[in-house]
Design an enzyme around this catalytic site. Sequence first.
Site, PDB file in Angstrom:
ATOM      1  N   SER A 119       2.776  54.202  39.587  1.00 11.54           N
ATOM      2  CA  SER A 119       3.622  53.281  39.483  1.00 11.54           C
ATOM      3  C   SER A 119       4.991  53.175  38.872  1.00 11.54           C
ATOM      4  CB  SER A 119       3.637  51.905  38.808  1.00 11.54           C
ATOM      5  OG  SER A 119       2.033  51.693  39.946  1.00 11.54           O
ATOM      6  N   HIS A 140       4.190  55.453  46.834  1.00  6.03           N
ATOM      7  CA  HIS A 140       3.627  54.137  46.402  1.00  6.03           C
ATOM      8  C   HIS A 140       3.195  53.343  46.829  1.00  6.03           C
ATOM      9  CE1 HIS A 140       5.247  51.650  42.818  1.00  6.03           C
ATOM     10  NE2 HIS A 140       3.663  51.660  42.899  1.00  6.03           N
ATOM     11  N   GLU A 152       7.414  52.956  48.321  1.00  9.77           N
ATOM     12  CA  GLU A 152       8.285  53.322  47.790  1.00  9.77           C
ATOM     13  C   GLU A 152       8.132  54.732  47.618  1.00  9.77           C
ATOM     14  OE1 GLU A 152      10.371  50.297  44.315  1.00  9.77           O
ATOM     15  OE2 GLU A 152       8.150  51.767  43.711  1.00  9.77           O
ATOM     16  N   ASN A 190       9.031  47.823  40.549  1.00 14.65           N
ATOM     17  CA  ASN A 190       8.163  48.216  38.736  1.00 14.65           C
ATOM     18  C   ASN A 190       9.625  47.799  37.866  1.00 14.65           C
ATOM     19  OD1 ASN A 190       5.951  47.445  39.900  1.00 14.65           O
ATOM     20  ND2 ASN A 190       5.533  49.386  39.794  1.00 14.65           N
TER      21      ASN A 190
HETATM   22  N1  LIG Z   1      -3.264  47.962  40.592  1.00 17.74           N
HETATM   23  C1  LIG Z   1      -2.075  48.339  41.333  1.00 17.74           C
HETATM   24  O1  LIG Z   1      -1.412  46.909  41.840  1.00 17.74           O
HETATM   25  C2  LIG Z   1      -1.275  49.091  41.855  1.00 17.74           C
HETATM   26  C3  LIG Z   1      -0.047  49.351  42.402  1.00 17.74           C
HETATM   27  C4  LIG Z   1       0.606  50.341  42.901  1.00 17.74           C
HETATM   28  C5  LIG Z   1       0.195  51.897  42.559  1.00 17.74           C
HETATM   29  N2  LIG Z   1      -0.791  51.483  41.398  1.00 17.74           N
HETATM   30  C6  LIG Z   1      -1.235  53.051  40.772  1.00 17.74           C
HETATM   31  O2  LIG Z   1      -2.515  53.592  41.314  1.00 17.74           O
HETATM   32  C7  LIG Z   1      -2.996  54.450  40.675  1.00 17.74           C
HETATM   33  C8  LIG Z   1      -4.396  53.399  39.995  1.00 17.74           C
HETATM   34  O3  LIG Z   1      -4.083  52.461  40.325  1.00 17.74           O
HETATM   35  P1  LIG Z   1      -5.577  51.118  40.018  1.00 17.74           P
HETATM   36  O4  LIG Z   1      -4.525  49.851  40.342  1.00 17.74           O
HETATM   37  O5  LIG Z   1      -6.326  51.305  41.560  1.00 17.74           O
HETATM   38  O6  LIG Z   1      -6.442  51.769  38.952  1.00 17.74           O
HETATM   39  P2  LIG Z   1      -7.929  51.162  39.095  1.00 17.74           P
HETATM   40  O7  LIG Z   1      -8.455  51.167  37.205  1.00 17.74           O
HETATM   41  O8  LIG Z   1      -8.282  50.843  39.599  1.00 17.74           O
HETATM   42  O9  LIG Z   1      -8.516  52.977  39.081  1.00 17.74           O
HETATM   43  C9  LIG Z   1      -8.397  53.907  38.304  1.00 17.74           C
HETATM   44  C10 LIG Z   1      -9.419  55.083  38.939  1.00 17.74           C
HETATM   45  O10 LIG Z   1      -9.025  55.865  38.753  1.00 17.74           O
HETATM   46  C11 LIG Z   1      -9.971  56.808  37.904  1.00 17.74           C
HETATM   47  N3  LIG Z   1     -10.473  57.622  36.940  1.00 17.74           N
HETATM   48  C12 LIG Z   1     -10.028  57.337  35.717  1.00 17.74           C
HETATM   49  N4  LIG Z   1     -10.347  58.506  35.108  1.00 17.74           N
HETATM   50  C13 LIG Z   1      -9.931  59.672  35.331  1.00 17.74           C
HETATM   51  C14 LIG Z   1     -10.180  60.472  35.466  1.00 17.74           C
HETATM   52  N5  LIG Z   1      -9.835  61.071  33.555  1.00 17.74           N
HETATM   53  N6  LIG Z   1     -10.033  61.748  36.013  1.00 17.74           N
HETATM   54  C15 LIG Z   1     -10.009  61.192  37.567  1.00 17.74           C
HETATM   55  N7  LIG Z   1     -10.391  59.444  37.998  1.00 17.74           N
HETATM   56  C16 LIG Z   1      -9.796  58.906  36.597  1.00 17.74           C
HETATM   57  C17 LIG Z   1     -10.778  55.691  37.866  1.00 17.74           C
HETATM   58  O11 LIG Z   1     -12.873  56.735  38.334  1.00 17.74           O
HETATM   59  C18 LIG Z   1     -10.238  54.961  39.388  1.00 17.74           C
HETATM   60  O12 LIG Z   1     -11.172  54.809  40.672  1.00 17.74           O
HETATM   61  C19 LIG Z   1      -2.975  53.634  39.080  1.00 17.74           C
HETATM   62  O13 LIG Z   1      -1.315  55.073  39.450  1.00 17.74           O
HETATM   63  C20 LIG Z   1      -0.892  52.857  39.652  1.00 17.74           C
HETATM   64  O14 LIG Z   1      -0.357  52.703  38.659  1.00 17.74           O
HETATM   65  C21 LIG Z   1      -1.424  50.669  40.921  1.00 17.74           C
END
Ligand SMILES: NC(=O)c1ccc[n+]([C@@H]2O[C@H](COP(=O)([O-])OP(=O)(O)OC[C@H]3O[C@@H](n4cnc5c(N)ncnc54)[C@H](O)[C@@H]3O)[C@@H](O)[C@H]2O)c1
Length: 285
Positions: A119, A140, A152, A190
């Site tokens: 993000s 993204h 994005e 963001n």
């Molecule tokens: N939540 C949102 O609204 C959103 C929107 C767009 C993009 N994102 C981006 O997507 C990505 C994931 O976010 P999310 O919301 O799915 O998070 P989440 O907390 O739901 O999931 C995170 C995942 O990362 C894994 N993880 C944690 N530590 C790890 C490690 N050391 N090695 C490998 N895997 C690991 C976890 O097991 C989990 O499956 C981030 O970069 C976030 O910025 C999030």
Amino acid sequence: MAVEKLGIVGSGIMGSGVAEVAARAGMTVVLRSRKQETADALVAGLGRSLAKQVERGKLDEAEAAAVAGRVSATADLEALSDCDLVLESVVEDLETKKQLFGELDRLVKDGALLATNTSTLPVVEMAIVTSRPERVCGIHFFNPAPAMALVEVVRTLLSSDETIAEAKAFAEACGKSPVVVEDRAGFIVNGLLFPYLNNAVRMLENRTASRDDIDAAMKGGCNFPMGPLALLDLVGLDTSLAILDALYTEFRDPNYAAVPLLRRMVAAGHLGRKSGQGFYDYTKG
Ligand SMILES: NC(=O)c1ccc[n+]([C@@H]2O[C@H](COP(=O)([O-])OP(=O)(O)OC[C@H]3O[C@@H](n4cnc5c(N)ncnc54)[C@H](O)[C@@H]3O)[C@@H](O)[C@H]2O)c1
């Protein structure tokens, strides 16, 4: 080169959402989670989500079965080696992502695209740990991925024009509308959204208004589909804090300095919907 086989690393909110989107668009998807049980649970969750869509008449049974059949889950990163594109969607932490990009670069076939769903983090820092920085960009997606139209595409100083064109074509094949943005923390959405969300927490902390009135005001006054505090719960408060910290590190703008209440809620394990408790309580059905 069109993406036929997509690898996704990370089985959180976003990884599973993007898997559904790409499988519905006809791609073969391999989803990698660190634990096989989580990977299996995700495939079961996808099955339930598809069954609901069949019940609502949005999908017929044959289509649902075909979509489910295109997604497999694994705990083995090597299973992604023949993917045309690997999108990482793990925790918003630069060191974790850099380490993963190094591993993916060694494992994934030459010429494949490596992308991040970050993000806010600097995409170029993930690119330079690979031997193919020109094949790295940001893709993204927004949350929830099946419902949100925007993607994005983030161009680093090292991304090639072909990489950006292929990333846009992938987003379009997923039924999304891509925009291209330079590699700056927060990109477009963001960068503009998070000062607003952070200031909503500040208003709550200052007792300017109640949680419900802050959310009701922005829904009723701006026609937003949800209020800022409910949106933070949906994004995840830990992810939101990581986004604000990355924005503040890059720009030093006080509007990006996370409000203490948000930081304390994360420390307390109140992460929003995913933990059952955030600004709202999700444990009571
Ligand atoms: N939540 C949102 O609204 C959103 C929107 C767009 C993009 N994102 C981006 O997507 C990505 C994931 O976010 P999310 O919301 O799915 O998070 P989440 O907390 O739901 O999931 C995170 C995942 O990362 C894994 N993880 C944690 N530590 C790890 C490690 N050391 N090695 C490998 N895997 C690991 C976890 O097991 C989990 O499956 C981030 O970069 C976030 O910025 C999030």
